[in-house]
Design a protein around this motif. Structure first.
Motif, mmCIF file in Angstrom:
data_model
loop_
_atom_site.group_PDB
_atom_site.id
_atom_site.type_symbol
_atom_site.label_atom_id
_atom_site.label_comp_id
_atom_site.label_asym_id
_atom_site.label_seq_id
_atom_site.Cartn_x
_atom_site.Cartn_y
_atom_site.Cartn_z
ATOM 1 N N ALA A 221 44.769 33.882 47.161
ATOM 2 C CA ALA A 221 45.244 33.004 46.096
ATOM 3 C C ALA A 221 44.393 31.743 45.989
ATOM 4 C CB ALA A 221 46.706 32.631 46.340
ATOM 5 N N THR A 222 43.693 31.388 47.070
ATOM 6 C CA THR A 222 42.882 30.167 47.070
ATOM 7 C C THR A 222 41.503 30.447 47.665
ATOM 8 O OG1 THR A 222 43.552 29.461 49.289
ATOM 9 C CG2 THR A 222 44.959 28.757 47.440
ATOM 10 N N LEU B 255 41.824 36.244 43.756
ATOM 11 C CA LEU B 255 40.545 36.774 44.227
ATOM 12 C C LEU B 255 40.797 38.047 45.028
ATOM 13 C CD1 LEU B 255 39.129 33.357 45.345
ATOM 14 C CD2 LEU B 255 38.223 34.735 43.473
ATOM 15 N N ARG B 256 40.206 39.150 44.583
ATOM 16 C CA ARG B 256 40.344 40.426 45.284
ATOM 17 C C ARG B 256 39.080 40.647 46.116
ATOM 18 N NH1 ARG B 256 41.062 45.284 41.491
ATOM 19 N NH2 ARG B 256 38.921 44.705 40.978
ATOM 20 N N ALA B 257 39.249 40.744 47.422
ATOM 21 C CA ALA B 257 38.111 40.926 48.325
ATOM 22 C C ALA B 257 38.105 42.359 48.839
ATOM 23 C CB ALA B 257 38.200 39.940 49.482
ATOM 24 N N ARG B 258 36.942 43.004 48.722
ATOM 25 C CA ARG B 258 36.795 44.385 49.180
ATOM 26 C C ARG B 258 35.526 44.516 50.009
ATOM 27 N NH1 ARG B 258 37.214 47.524 43.527
ATOM 28 N NH2 ARG B 258 35.539 46.066 43.139
ATOM 29 N N ASP C 211 32.452 42.609 48.215
ATOM 30 C CA ASP C 211 32.486 42.118 46.842
ATOM 31 C C ASP C 211 33.815 41.404 46.616
ATOM 32 O OD1 ASP C 211 34.298 43.886 44.829
ATOM 33 O OD2 ASP C 211 33.471 45.195 46.376
ATOM 34 N N VAL C 212 33.749 40.372 45.787
ATOM 35 C CA VAL C 212 34.915 39.554 45.463
ATOM 36 C C VAL C 212 34.990 39.488 43.954
ATOM 37 C CG1 VAL C 212 35.984 37.279 45.635
ATOM 38 C CG2 VAL C 212 34.673 38.196 47.572
ATOM 39 N N GLU C 213 36.185 39.705 43.413
ATOM 40 C CA GLU C 213 36.361 39.686 41.967
ATOM 41 C C GLU C 213 37.570 38.843 41.612
ATOM 42 O OE1 GLU C 213 36.439 42.862 38.280
ATOM 43 O OE2 GLU C 213 36.766 43.571 40.301
ATOM 44 N N LEU C 214 37.416 38.008 40.590
ATOM 45 C CA LEU C 214 38.527 37.220 40.071
ATOM 46 C C LEU C 214 39.309 38.100 39.105
ATOM 47 C CD1 LEU C 214 39.989 34.520 39.877
ATOM 48 C CD2 LEU C 214 38.378 33.872 38.069
ATOM 49 N N ILE C 215 40.572 38.344 39.424
ATOM 50 C CA ILE C 215 41.414 39.219 38.606
ATOM 51 C C ILE C 215 42.716 38.496 38.274
ATOM 52 C CG2 ILE C 215 40.467 41.320 39.629
ATOM 53 C CD1 ILE C 215 43.142 41.512 41.237
ATOM 54 N N LEU C 216 43.490 39.063 37.365
ATOM 55 C CA LEU C 216 44.850 38.608 37.111
ATOM 56 C C LEU C 216 45.791 39.570 37.820
ATOM 57 C CD1 LEU C 216 44.952 37.589 33.336
ATOM 58 C CD2 LEU C 216 45.116 36.102 35.332
ATOM 59 N N LEU C 217 46.591 39.052 38.730
ATOM 60 C CA LEU C 217 47.563 39.860 39.459
ATOM 61 C C LEU C 217 48.937 39.292 39.143
ATOM 62 C CD1 LEU C 217 47.875 42.192 41.504
ATOM 63 C CD2 LEU C 217 47.746 40.483 43.313
ATOM 64 N N ASP C 218 49.749 40.049 38.419
ATOM 65 C CA ASP C 218 51.052 39.568 37.939
ATOM 66 C C ASP C 218 50.897 38.272 37.148
ATOM 67 O OD1 ASP C 218 52.387 41.725 39.110
ATOM 68 O OD2 ASP C 218 52.678 40.635 40.992
ATOM 69 N N GLY C 219 49.817 38.168 36.371
ATOM 70 C CA GLY C 219 49.580 37.012 35.524
ATOM 71 C C GLY C 219 48.989 35.807 36.234
ATOM 72 N N MET D 41 39.048 38.335 32.993
ATOM 73 C CA MET D 41 38.517 37.262 33.794
ATOM 74 C C MET D 41 37.046 37.577 34.073
ATOM 75 S SD MET D 41 41.506 35.536 35.754
ATOM 76 C CE MET D 41 40.998 34.082 34.945
ATOM 77 N N GLY D 42 36.790 38.668 34.797
ATOM 78 C CA GLY D 42 35.448 39.183 34.862
ATOM 79 C C GLY D 42 34.455 38.563 35.826
ATOM 80 N N LYS D 43 34.790 37.520 36.557
ATOM 81 C CA LYS D 43 33.838 36.953 37.519
ATOM 82 C C LYS D 43 33.779 37.846 38.748
ATOM 83 C CE LYS D 43 32.694 32.825 35.850
ATOM 84 N NZ LYS D 43 31.406 32.230 35.833
ATOM 85 N N GLN D 44 32.561 38.066 39.237
ATOM 86 C CA GLN D 44 32.400 38.923 40.409
ATOM 87 C C GLN D 44 31.245 38.410 41.256
ATOM 88 O OE1 GLN D 44 31.591 43.041 39.562
ATOM 89 N NE2 GLN D 44 32.065 43.667 41.619
ATOM 90 N N TRP D 45 31.416 38.509 42.573
ATOM 91 C CA TRP D 45 30.399 38.111 43.536
ATOM 92 C C TRP D 45 30.205 39.248 44.526
ATOM 93 C CZ3 TRP D 45 34.430 35.335 41.737
ATOM 94 C CH2 TRP D 45 34.148 34.135 41.077
ATOM 95 N N VAL D 46 28.996 39.409 45.024
ATOM 96 C CA VAL D 46 28.706 40.422 46.034
ATOM 97 C C VAL D 46 28.056 39.743 47.232
ATOM 98 C CG1 VAL D 46 28.489 42.335 44.408
ATOM 99 C CG2 VAL D 46 26.473 40.983 44.996
ATOM 100 N N GLY D 47 28.204 40.385 48.380
ATOM 101 C CA GLY D 47 27.634 39.849 49.603
ATOM 102 C C GLY D 47 27.120 40.959 50.492
#
Length: 64
Positions: free
Chosen positions: A37-38, A24-27, A12-20, A1-7
């Protein structure tokens, strides 16, 4: 997927595949804060941290 945003403040927020499923993973400072999920869930998470979606900047892929 590879999209990533930083603030600010280490977010940082990254679009990932989680269980297919696209998720959005926020760290903050590399520590997992939440999986969203949204976009609305992400907006709420950022709001609790005093941020908005406008504070995020997309990280563009480097050319080879």
């Amino acid at each position: 997927m590879g999209k990533q945003w930083v603030g600010p403040r280490g977010w940082d927020v990254e679009l990932i595949l989680l269980d297919g499923t696209p998720t959005l993973r926020a760290r903050q400072y590399g520590v997992l804060s939440d999986y969203c999920a949204t976009i609305i869930e992400l907006e709420r998470l950022l709001l609790r941290a005093g941020l908005t979606m406008a504070d995020l900047v997309e990280v563009l892929p480097r050319s080879r």
